[in-house]
Design an enzyme around this catalytic site. Structure first.
Site, PDB file in Angstrom:
ATOM      1  N   ASP A 133     -42.147 -48.265  15.557  1.00  0.00           N
ATOM      2  CA  ASP A 133     -41.533 -49.591  15.576  1.00  0.00           C
ATOM      3  C   ASP A 133     -42.016 -50.354  16.811  1.00  0.00           C
ATOM      4  OD1 ASP A 133     -39.895 -51.573  14.544  1.00  0.00           O
ATOM      5  OD2 ASP A 133     -38.164 -50.920  15.714  1.00  0.00           O
ATOM      6  N   HIS A 140     -37.652 -62.786  20.574  1.00  0.00           N
ATOM      7  CA  HIS A 140     -36.713 -61.659  20.547  1.00  0.00           C
ATOM      8  C   HIS A 140     -36.718 -60.920  21.884  1.00  0.00           C
ATOM      9  CE1 HIS A 140     -34.515 -58.137  19.166  1.00  0.00           C
ATOM     10  NE2 HIS A 140     -35.523 -57.363  19.526  1.00  0.00           N
ATOM     11  N   GLU A 207     -31.942 -55.473  12.337  1.00  0.00           N
ATOM     12  CA  GLU A 207     -33.131 -56.123  12.875  1.00  0.00           C
ATOM     13  C   GLU A 207     -34.028 -56.467  11.688  1.00  0.00           C
ATOM     14  OE1 GLU A 207     -34.880 -53.795  16.101  1.00  0.00           O
ATOM     15  OE2 GLU A 207     -33.353 -54.574  17.472  1.00  0.00           O
ATOM     16  N   GLU A 209     -37.298 -57.185  10.051  1.00  0.00           N
ATOM     17  CA  GLU A 209     -38.678 -56.866  10.398  1.00  0.00           C
ATOM     18  C   GLU A 209     -39.554 -56.826   9.154  1.00  0.00           C
ATOM     19  OE1 GLU A 209     -39.345 -53.573  12.996  1.00  0.00           O
ATOM     20  OE2 GLU A 209     -37.404 -53.770  14.014  1.00  0.00           O
ATOM     21  N   ASP A 241     -34.274 -52.547  10.503  1.00  0.00           N
ATOM     22  CA  ASP A 241     -34.149 -51.509  11.533  1.00  0.00           C
ATOM     23  C   ASP A 241     -32.706 -51.522  12.052  1.00  0.00           C
ATOM     24  OD1 ASP A 241     -34.616 -49.740  13.625  1.00  0.00           O
ATOM     25  OD2 ASP A 241     -35.382 -51.312  14.946  1.00  0.00           O
ATOM     26  N   ARG A 245     -25.931 -50.922  18.734  1.00  0.00           N
ATOM     27  CA  ARG A 245     -26.220 -51.435  20.089  1.00  0.00           C
ATOM     28  C   ARG A 245     -25.482 -50.689  21.175  1.00  0.00           C
ATOM     29  NH1 ARG A 245     -30.852 -53.764  18.969  1.00  0.00           N
ATOM     30  NH2 ARG A 245     -30.657 -55.388  17.389  1.00  0.00           N
ATOM     31  N   GLN A 248     -27.227 -47.352  21.695  1.00  0.00           N
ATOM     32  CA  GLN A 248     -28.549 -47.630  22.273  1.00  0.00           C
ATOM     33  C   GLN A 248     -28.459 -47.968  23.765  1.00  0.00           C
ATOM     34  OE1 GLN A 248     -30.485 -50.848  20.163  1.00  0.00           O
ATOM     35  NE2 GLN A 248     -32.237 -50.909  21.529  1.00  0.00           N
ATOM     36  N   LYS A 261     -30.955 -45.818  16.726  1.00  0.00           N
ATOM     37  CA  LYS A 261     -31.842 -46.296  15.664  1.00  0.00           C
ATOM     38  C   LYS A 261     -32.085 -45.254  14.574  1.00  0.00           C
ATOM     39  CE  LYS A 261     -33.645 -50.038  17.940  1.00  0.00           C
ATOM     40  NZ  LYS A 261     -33.839 -51.390  17.375  1.00  0.00           N
ATOM     41  N   THR A 265     -33.270 -46.476   8.506  1.00  0.00           N
ATOM     42  CA  THR A 265     -34.170 -47.626   8.490  1.00  0.00           C
ATOM     43  C   THR A 265     -34.436 -47.928   7.020  1.00  0.00           C
ATOM     44  OG1 THR A 265     -35.221 -46.818  10.517  1.00  0.00           O
ATOM     45  CG2 THR A 265     -36.413 -48.495   9.263  1.00  0.00           C
ATOM     46  N   GLU A 372     -28.674 -61.292  18.911  1.00  0.00           N
ATOM     47  CA  GLU A 372     -29.098 -62.619  19.362  1.00  0.00           C
ATOM     48  C   GLU A 372     -28.264 -63.727  18.723  1.00  0.00           C
ATOM     49  OE1 GLU A 372     -33.092 -60.976  18.138  1.00  0.00           O
ATOM     50  OE2 GLU A 372     -33.749 -62.677  19.365  1.00  0.00           O
TER      51      GLU A 372
END
Lengths: 424, 424
Positions: A133, A140, A207, A209, A241, A245, A248, A261, A265, A372
């Site tokens: 990844d 970002h 996420e 992607e 993904d 948080r 992480q 993570k 996925t 975000e």
């Protein structure tokens, strides 16, 4: 020549033809495809399928019926043999498939091999070898830097403009669109807490992607140059993904994301061949820092062969669109990521998958993560289904996308969707 | 009962019986096993082999000749079917093999199936699914912290004593002992340099580790508790996590090691089953911080089933021993690592491999990396082959190890060796 049963302008018309792996939910006589006699669950025979409108062509069966030399690549339960066959075979197979779904002489053979999407189960279309990844959106990376390192002089780390930052993820938990995602448990610790606590993640995020799928392998010790991208990468998919948080934040210094993570996925069930995206190729953003030669895509040669893709992504939570991240804004291209990933001599294998990193545009409506979009939970989103900072149990997140196609058409990417279920 | 052709006290006696995959360098009539007619290179048929002294028993052929029900697990070109068969099968197969190499009635059948090690080529013994690397030696983590973060208040990051820090590595570049390692190229940048430079790594290092091989898979969403370690992990091997320190230092913030590690990871050709290491089990070091329940191995139950292993590793550069790292000093055990790796619901697959992290003891003669042995290149090692800070082209690094076995014997681990060749 009119395609079979696809309305003019359909984003999954014969100009697209993405690949997947499917099984019929029930056999042609109406009995369940599952030997257990339970509900239809796609437990029947798997075959390579190609999407046309809202139907799936059994490409394996078509190849057999038409006596095609590509039956050995298509009458298979996974895309890996086709991926491994290499670029010339990819073009040849695509040309054959285009004929099968457009040339009237094939209609009688092909029509019975077209199954409505509602009659099939879609499976993980290839066996994932290594999963990497990246972190290639400048918007970002700057947002994350400001959120997590507010006191830093620069929101980007010093290496960011010199190399596409990446890390390896868990290939064993890559799942196909539609698979439920169990809320992960783990350790979290707010800075003020005296010790970490254990429990289900309370900051579960997405996420948005794009994933790139490697077909042609490369030997150890031999880097893949920038210009060889199209010889190795077969196509792309949408990728979510999922990220916890809180897990992480506590674990990631100094060796990077791990349990935050690795629980899941999700990838779309359809792999769009790069050959379908010729009209979507665009130049990436201007490079603000000089690049080392192995990454330099500013030369005249490289500029004529642009590495960016104009993919318009849409992120929906419980059916409500919360963001539209533009892939064309990504600073690092997939070709640069491939060159970087192999410049140390690391080999490629058929089935390697690499994610672009979260796609975030410059404006609030273009951000690819709830981190975000809510600025780390400070500004809740007001959705028809209620206020959201991070994901709640039962929430369904769906990514869709399209790209410009030939003659003003759109090329649809397969959606990637998943529902959050409570943790143990 | 005397074993066949193994001297008393041999560390690869019938109390050990590690598993590998081999092929004969030439067929029994003396012709090359390779169909190309080139030099003997082990291109012949692969089979599961079991090491006894300096011989390999063709376990697959023995199972077939003896009419064993385990032929389906052993007459295979990889260990994966045996790994997937589960703990009861592992014990049963080991009991059968022990009989085949010790009971005189089998001697006539078995003797012709014993091949000198010099007549075979050893292959990567299993297909690696996901590869994870941990960071479980407190001595190593403190040394690295002092070297890279000299101004930090504590040489350990705040999370270190609360969870076994780990990250995913590249499974596609896991190679078997004896494979040459091409010096990787990449970006490096000293803090004072104005911009990164590209070239072959000038700080190529080793990490002496132990690798654990997962046999029994686990489903997504279901953590594997501490006590179930032996149901899932089949055995262990030696592992050299080759590391380009200069590439790593420039790339690793914020997402962890990537190209600094992904070019090659070497494992021994022999997988020692945990059943051979019962006498090597020891308690890990005392826990200085309270552990969350899923990692807590200080309860009475857990203490009776200690998670540490007393493995005495030896690191040689060009045949000269430079260090003897003691695995018994590892703070986090393999059982804790497995529980942590799955506590977020991540699934296990047959063939998953996880490294312990660099093994470093408390004294200078027990450090598991050149980074520590030379204190980041400050204090060169004086070897018979010359002064060394990091590795030079042509250098050969070999890890060996043994563990206490039954009745005062030693259990030998297979060596892992590799030679550095110049980069492109």
């Amino acid at each position: 020549m009119p395609p079979f049963d696809v309305p003019e302008g359909d984003p999954f018309g014969p100009h697209n033809l993405p690949y997947g792996v499917f099984s019929l939910n029930s056999s042609p006589d109406g009995s369940s495809g599952s030997s257990s006699g339970g509900p239809a669950d796609g437990a029947g025979r798997r075959s390579v399928g190609v999407r046309l409108g809202n139907h799936v062509l059994d490409a394996g069966a078509a190849a057999v019926e038409l006596g095609s030399p590509y039956a050995a690549l298509l009458a298979r339960p996974t895309l890996n043999p086709l991926l491994a066959a290499g670029r010339t075979a990819w073009s040849d197979v695509r040309r054959a498939l285009t004929a099968w779904v457009t040339v009237p002489a094939h209609r009688e053979t092909v029509a019975p091999l077209m199954h409505p999407l509602s009659d099939v189960t879609l499976h993980l279309p290839f066996e994932v070898a290594d999963y990497v990844d990246f972190y290639a959106s400048e918007n970002h990376a700057r947002n994350v830097g400001q959120i997590f390192r507010p006191d830093a002089e620069d929101s980007l780390t010093p290496n960011w403009k010199h190399l596409p930052i990446g890390y390896h993820g868990r290939s064993g938990t890559v799942v196909v669109s539609g698979t439920d995602v169990v809320r992960p448990s783990g350790q979290r610790k707010a800075p003020a807490d005296p010790a970490p606590v254990f429990g289900p993640s309370v900051r579960l995020d997405i996420e948005a992607e794009v994933g790139f799928v490697v077909g042609t392998p490369s030997p150890m010790g031999t880097p893949v140059p920038l210009g060889d991208f199209r010889d190795h990468v077969f196509g792309l998919c949408l990728l979510n993904d999922w990220s916890a948080r809180d897990l992480q934040a506590w674990e990631y210094v100094p060796l990077g994301p791990f349990l935050g993570k690795s629980f899941a996925t999700s990838v779309s069930a359809w792999i769009t061949p790069l050959d379908a995206l010729e009209d979507a190729r665009v130049a990436p953003p201007g490079r603000t820092h000089p690049l080392l030669p192995y990454l330099d895509d500013t030369s005249e040669d490289a500029a004529q062969d642009p590495g960016g893709y104009d993919l318009r992504i849409s992120v929906a939570v419980n059916g409500h669109v919360v963001s539209e991240p533009p892939f064309s804004t990504m600073y690092w291209t997939a070709a640069q990521q491939l060159a970087h990933m192999t410049v140390n001599g690391a080999s490629l294998r058929t089935g390697d998958l690499y994610g672009s990193g979260t796609v975030s545009g410059a404006s609030r409506g273009e951000l690819g993560s709830l981190l975000e979009l809510t600025w780390n939970g400070r500004d809740a989103l007001e959705l028809p289904s209620g206020k959201r900072t991070f994901l709640e149990d039962g929430d369904v997140v769906t990514l869709t996308a399209w790209a410009p196609g030939p003659h003003g058409t759109r090329v649809g990417l397969g959606e990637v969707t998943g529902r959050i279920t409570p943790g143990a």
